[in-house]
Design an enzyme around this catalytic site. Structure first.
Site, PDB file in Angstrom:
ATOM      1  N   GLU A   1       0.805  -1.221   0.000  1.00 28.97           N
ATOM      2  CA  GLU A   1       0.000   0.000   0.000  1.00 28.97           C
ATOM      3  C   GLU A   1       0.845   1.282   0.000  1.00 28.97           C
ATOM      4  O   GLU A   1       0.708   2.115   0.895  1.00 28.97           O
ATOM      5  CB  GLU A   1      -0.944  -0.007   1.211  1.00 28.97           C
TER       6      GLU A   1
HETATM    7  C1  ACM Z   1      -1.962  -5.366   4.686  1.00 33.66           C
HETATM    8  O1  ACM Z   1      -2.962  -5.844   5.227  1.00 33.66           O
HETATM    9  N1  ACM Z   1      -1.965  -4.124   4.224  1.00 33.66           N
HETATM   10  C2  ACM Z   1      -0.751  -6.127   4.510  1.00 33.66           C
END
Ligand code: ACM
Ligand code: ZN
Length: 745
Positions: free
Chosen positions: A328
């Site tokens: 992310e």
């Molecule tokens: C995650 O749950 N962003 C690894």
């Protein structure tokens, strides 16, 4: 006048109504072991009695494990067993010629002696934990007790996977050293072997740094909405203590330092490592989400900073693996940063994904140069995987599959089965237990790259230890069994019953475990022929012995809906409230069970239960995934229904959901038409939403058309926003329109 009904479902478990006095020892020993052992033999003959004089015999090669066992006994009894090199009734042995993986062990209990044998010290520790689970409940109490009996048996056991972990996020909410120790001990008890400690986030940095002290002095704290300061961090001393505590139990702590994303807290203290430069005004994040402030990939000093932090971490954590996050990381800043763009040009990188790959590879080569290995979330596959990286697959199994196919190790923790922050609606105990880390599509050769799995405990919505306990337990125990025990040996019903027997021990350990599942549900059966709705409640305990009562009357329960009201259901287990009270609001009205004729199609993702959703009397709640909302994507709703005969009506109304974060918007208009014959229609009124498209948060708006009308047919035309507006980050996407019922009074 709305009525409230209260239904009590009492669920009695045959196996846990333990009316006999606590047995002296656990004769049915295999019923007490989690994870289920690979090989178990009950032996005939008298039990072993642990007396005041019972000694532990251990060679110098397993003295630490002997001390661990000695401490365990001292902690729970008045005994102080002596450790002796060549004499003792409880013998600890390392036997490297034992078959199987590193953690293989055997445990043999005879009337006169106990032999715990491990292929390695870690195996020996797993044997000790089996012995610990065989101790009767009273042993585990805080009070010190006397005289222990253990059943005679032989166990030969070994794990299916070598990586069996729990991720603990101590950043979104901070959990101190004592809570972390409690979890390390629980991991040990259930023969897990990895604590994946998530130490850095947008919302807080959680460890002391000598090189960059503002990380713990400033980045460890955030300013909450109400102005208060929230945070905390582990000193180096705390971390060393945790490492030692874990090592004593043969648990590895794998620290996670997030990069290049989820790094806003660090960048608030050292903005010179962001793309915005030293003068940027960046704050520690105080809400949840994914943030665009990430480390600048064009700035060599960002790498020097990270290497220096990694060096400090590696000094404390001896783990072979270091987790570097990698998930992310929005590329917005990199796209607009001259240094990052120059780096891409200099390195011949085609896009920002390749720049992320460059970033990870550079960190990996640093870690490798220090003799360590890198683990990253499955995003590290994008733009090209680093040469020796292990991939932790979270967005489904695909990342793990891709890694295994390119001969990289993978750890499986998909959101579908392993996310313990998700509610029981999505992931209950049975769901976790049904997990198989090995995807069917991998060849036997490729399967070998799947080294295990983890359950992930993210803590955005876990503010305290009681919350944490109830989310992790007993789902972690289910994953412990999935990762240790081969599928042929596993059975959910059997596991469930063993789990019941572990609850007293968990209580003694101060674990506020939560429910195994959503115990009951409310249903509404719509009968279009009789135009009636039958509502009732049923339990979800298919796999388990159960009995259902209502007003002391056993059996399935329900009634035909005749008036508006709220139905509340509280399940009981062993006469204690079990799970949250379930509530459902019902509206009794003239269009109940009158089949809508749709001119527009509802989404297959949000059916609300299908054709009956809008006429079943059930109203939607503020949870738009509650199954009551029917969703229409990018289009108006147009439908009509037949009331069966000419009727006088006073109003037609519906609720609409609004939550623009999830692209759900109230309609532009709500129009109602009437007809005597279903052919010629007359507009009887129109209503507009008060909520503006830009309004933040989750809301329900009730739109109503009031008109005293004689009619047989009713038509609704609900005008959608159509597209997500220009000001929204998802501008141009299809806007959702969510409706729950057509209420005709
Ligand atoms: C995650 O749950 N962003 C690894
Ligand atoms: Zn940059």
């Amino acid at each position: 006048m709305k009525k409230a009904f209260l239904l009590i479902l009492a669920i009695a478990f045959a196996a846990c109504s333990d009316e006999d006095a606590v047995p002296e020892y656990r004769a049915d020993a295999d019923q007490y072991l989690i994870p289920k052992v690979q090989h178990f033999e009950s032996r005939s003959g008298a039990a072993f009695i642990w007396k005041a004089k019972t000694r532990i015999q251990a060679d110098s090669n397993c003295l630490a494990e002997a001390q661990y066992l000695q401490d365990l006994i001292k902690q729970h009894s008045t005994f102080e067993p002596e450790i002796h090199a060549s004499k003792g009734e409880v013998q600890l042995v390392i036997s490297d010629e034992m078959e199987g993986p590193e953690e293989a062990y055997t445990l043999e209990i005879e009337a006169a002696k106990i032999v715990l044998k491990g292929k390695t010290k870690a195996g020996l520790m797993r044997a000790i934990q089996s012995l610990r689970q065989l101790m009767v409940d009273a042993f585990h109490d805080a009070d010190k007790r006397e005289a222990w009996a253990l059943p005679t048996l032989y166990i030969a056991d070994a794990p299916r996977f070598k990586h069996r972990g729990l991720l603990l996020d101590v950043c979104r909410h901070y959990f101190d050293k004592d809570v972390v120790k409690k979890y390390i001990d629980l991991l040990a008890l259930y023969k897990m072997n990895v604590l994946h400690l998530h130490l850095t986030e947008d919302q807080g940095w959680r460890f002391e740094s000598e090189a960059f002290p503002k990380l713990h002095q400033e980045a460890a704290y955030r300013r909450e909405e109400d102005g208060s300061r929230y945070g905390g961090y582990f000193s180096k001393q705390d971390l060393r203590e945790l490492v030692a505590f874990a090592e004593a139990r043969h648990i590895t702590i794998i620290p996670e330092l997030e990069l290049p994303g989820h790094s806003q807290a660090a960048l608030s203290a050292y903005p010179q490592f962001s793309c915005l430069g030293a003068d940027a005004n960046i704050e520690v994040a105080n809400d949840w989400g994914v943030f665009k402030e990430i480390y600048c990939a064009g700035n060599d000093s960002s790498f020097l900073f990270l290497e220096s932090i990694l060096e400090e971490l590696m000094e404390i954590f001896p783990s072979e693996y270091i987790h570097i996050g990698g998930d992310e990381a929005p590329k917005f800043r990199w796209e607009h940063c001259a240094k990052c763009q120059k780096r891409m040009a200099d390195e011949g990188l085609a896009n920002e994904h390749e720049l992320q790959s460059y970033f990870i590879k550079r960190i990996e080569s640093y870690l490798n140069s220090k003799g360590r290995k890198l683990i990253g979330w499955d995003e590290i596959l994008e733009g090209g995987l680093s040469p020796n990286a292990t991939v932790q697959s979270w967005r489904g199994m695909e990342g793990g599959i891709a890694a295994a196919r390119s001969q990289h190790q993978a750890i499986m923790s998909p959101t579908s089965h392993c996310y313990l922050d998700y509610g029981l609606h999505q992931i209950d105990l049975k769901k976790v237990y049904s997990f198989d880390p090995i995807p069917a599509e991998l060849s036997e050769q490729e399967q070998k790259f799947i080294i295990g799995g983890e359950c992930n405990m993210w803590t955005e919505h876990v503010p305290n230890e009681a919350n944490l306990d109830s989310k992790v337990n007993p789902r972690m125990q289910a994953l412990a069994e999935v990762l240790w025990t081969y599928p042929q040996k596993r059975d959910f019903r059997d596991f469930f019953q063993r789990m019941q027997k572990h609850y007293p021990m968990l209580e003694s350990l101060g674990v506020a475990y939560g429910p195994e599942m959503i115990p009951a549900e409310i249903y509404a059966d719509v009968n279009f022929d009789s135009a009636e709705v039958f509502i009732g409640s049923k339990t979800n305990f298919e796999a388990i012995d159960q009995e259902v009562y209502w007003n002391e009357k056993k059996g399935p329960w329900g009634f035909v809906l005749k008036e508006s009201g709220t139905l509340k259901v509280q399940a009981l287990k062993n006469e204690q409230p079990y799970g949250d009270t379930i509530e459902q609001e019902f509206e009794f009205h003239k269009a109940l069970a009158r089949k809508p004729q749709y001119q527009s199609e509802y989404s297959q993702w949000y059916t609300g239960g299908g054709a009956a959703a809008l006429v079943n009397g059930r109203l939607g709640s503020l949870n738009f995934r509650d199954g009551q909302w029917q969703g229409f994507s990018g289009q108006d709703i147009e439908l009509w229904l037949d009331l069966g005969e000419l009727k006088e009506i006073n109003s037609v109304s519906s609720n609409f959901y609004h939550y623009n974060n999830a692209w759900i918007f109230v309609p532009r208009s709500y129009k109602v038409y009437a007809s005597q014959d279903g052919k010629s229609w007359r507009l009887i009124g129109e209503s507009q939403a008060q909520i503006q498209a830009k309004q933040r948060g989750q809301h329900i708006e009730h739109l109503e058309v009031k008109s005293k009308t004689q009619t047989r047919f009713i038509k609704l035309v609900v005008e959608s926003q159509g597209r997500v507006p220009d000001w929204h980050e998802a501008a141009g996407a299809e806007a959702w329109l969510f409706m729950d019922e057509i209420i005709v009074q």
